[in-house]
Design a protein around this motif. Structure first.
Motif, PDB file in Angstrom:
ATOM      1  N   GLY A  18       0.833  -1.192   0.000  1.00  0.00           N
ATOM      2  CA  GLY A  18       0.000   0.000   0.000  1.00  0.00           C
ATOM      3  C   GLY A  18       0.867   1.241   0.000  1.00  0.00           C
ATOM      4  N   VAL A 105      -1.750   0.391   5.984  1.00  0.00           N
ATOM      5  CA  VAL A 105      -2.142  -0.716   5.111  1.00  0.00           C
ATOM      6  C   VAL A 105      -3.552  -1.164   5.498  1.00  0.00           C
ATOM      7  CG1 VAL A 105      -1.596  -3.073   4.379  1.00  0.00           C
ATOM      8  CG2 VAL A 105       0.258  -1.462   4.897  1.00  0.00           C
ATOM      9  N   ASP A 125      -5.506  -2.783   0.208  1.00  0.00           N
ATOM     10  CA  ASP A 125      -4.219  -3.108  -0.398  1.00  0.00           C
ATOM     11  C   ASP A 125      -3.946  -4.610  -0.465  1.00  0.00           C
ATOM     12  OD1 ASP A 125      -3.364  -0.238  -0.302  1.00  0.00           O
ATOM     13  OD2 ASP A 125      -3.435  -0.604   1.860  1.00  0.00           O
ATOM     14  N   ALA A 147      -2.684  -6.789  -5.954  1.00  0.00           N
ATOM     15  CA  ALA A 147      -2.878  -6.763  -4.499  1.00  0.00           C
ATOM     16  C   ALA A 147      -1.947  -7.751  -3.809  1.00  0.00           C
ATOM     17  CB  ALA A 147      -4.322  -7.118  -4.162  1.00  0.00           C
TER      18      ALA A 147
END
Length: 299
Positions: A18, A105, A125, A147
């Motif tokens: 992230g 995150v 994320d 991801a």
């Protein structure tokens, strides 16, 4: 740590997840649990309302969490099934509001590809999958979007009852499962630096299984991917020290410190502030960080 002081060799130890960067050779990340479910085993629905879930996420980050894990469907088999749309309605609005409030995150605790995609579009994320990427289409969503994924061991997966789970050697069997599912993830196009593993303490495992996994965790961390452990307030801790659900903080901290020493690098927890203090102390003893406020008086 294998041999007492040899850390695991971690694949891509320095990672950007992230908006944050982690060095898993010298750092432990703290993931806060926020469940938007009416039946979660620890908080018993206290964060089920949207505003409470968002507030819990923001508070966790203020207390030092690096990461928040948002779930809309509990692992337990003792719950009514919910549809995809309902699960999306539980998690996506929380993700969107938390994304607007923090650079921490955000992961979504789900095994469904439709829910994962909706959460990622809302700003998540990472996909935290307690089903080990066995749901068709989930690995493809992760690969397509870039991801991160947490690949977790369980026998039955979320909402599935497994009676009297048994293993010949729980550690070797869990390790074999994780290696196989990581290989599956790689073949699906998920990059190695997007993969995290989790042995799944108490997920279709009894207290003796979870203790053995903790005792021999270096055999799991030796697989090479950053290892997440989700020990917080679990039944194996309660049964080991004979404590009810609300009185397992000290046992959780002790188990988490042992896990760090054996190579764990992400801790999924309920009690963020206490975990932050124990982790920062552990990192300092290991020589990964200095004291925050050292005395300059050497006399």
């Amino acid at each position: 740590m294998s041999g007492g002081n040899i850390p695991p060799e971690i694949i891509s130890p320095v990672r950007r997840i992230g908006r944050r960067e982690f060095d898993f050779e010298h750092q432990v990340a703290i993931m806060a649990i926020v469940n938007r479910t009416p039946n979660s085993f620890h908080d018993q629905g206290r964060t089920y309302e949207l505003d409470r879930a968002v507030a819990a996420c923001v508070r966790a980050v203020e207390e030092g969490a690096d990461w928040v894990d948002i779930g809309g469907f509990a692992f337990s088999a003792a719950q009514a099934a919910i549809g995809v749309e309902e699960e999306i309605e539980r998690v996506a609005p929380v993700v969107a509001e938390v994304r607007a409030a923090t650079d921490a995150v955000i992961s979504v605790d789900t095994h469904r590809p439709e829910v994962a995609r909706a959460a990622l579009e809302a700003g998540a994320d990472v996909i935290n999958d307690t089903n080990g990427l066995r749901e068709p289409g989930l690995a493809e969503v992760a690969a397509e979007t870039g991801a991160g994924v947490v690949v977790t061991h369980s026998l039955g997966g979320p909402g599935k009852r497994v009676f009297r789970p048994s293993y010949t050697d729980v550690v070797s069997e869990v390790g074999g499962f994780l290696r196989e599912r990581v290989e599956f993830a790689l073949k699906a196009g998920i990059a190695p630096d997007r993969i995290i593993i989790d042995p799944g303490h108490d997920l279709n495992k009894n207290t003796f299984h979870s203790l053995e996994l903790t005792r021999r965790l270096e055999e799991i961390t030796a697989i090479g991917y950053p290892t997440l452990v989700a020990l917080s307030n679990k039944d194996f801790i309660g049964e080991t020290i004979d404590r009810p659900q609300g009185e397992r903080k000290e046992g959780t901290i002790a188990a988490n410190v042992v896990a760090i020493l054996k190579g764990a690098r992400i801790l999924r927890v309920h009690d963020v502030a206490a975990t932050v203090a124990s982790v920062r102390m552990t990192e300092a003893v290991l020589g990964w960080r200095g004291p925050v406020a050292p005395s300059h008086n050497l006399a």
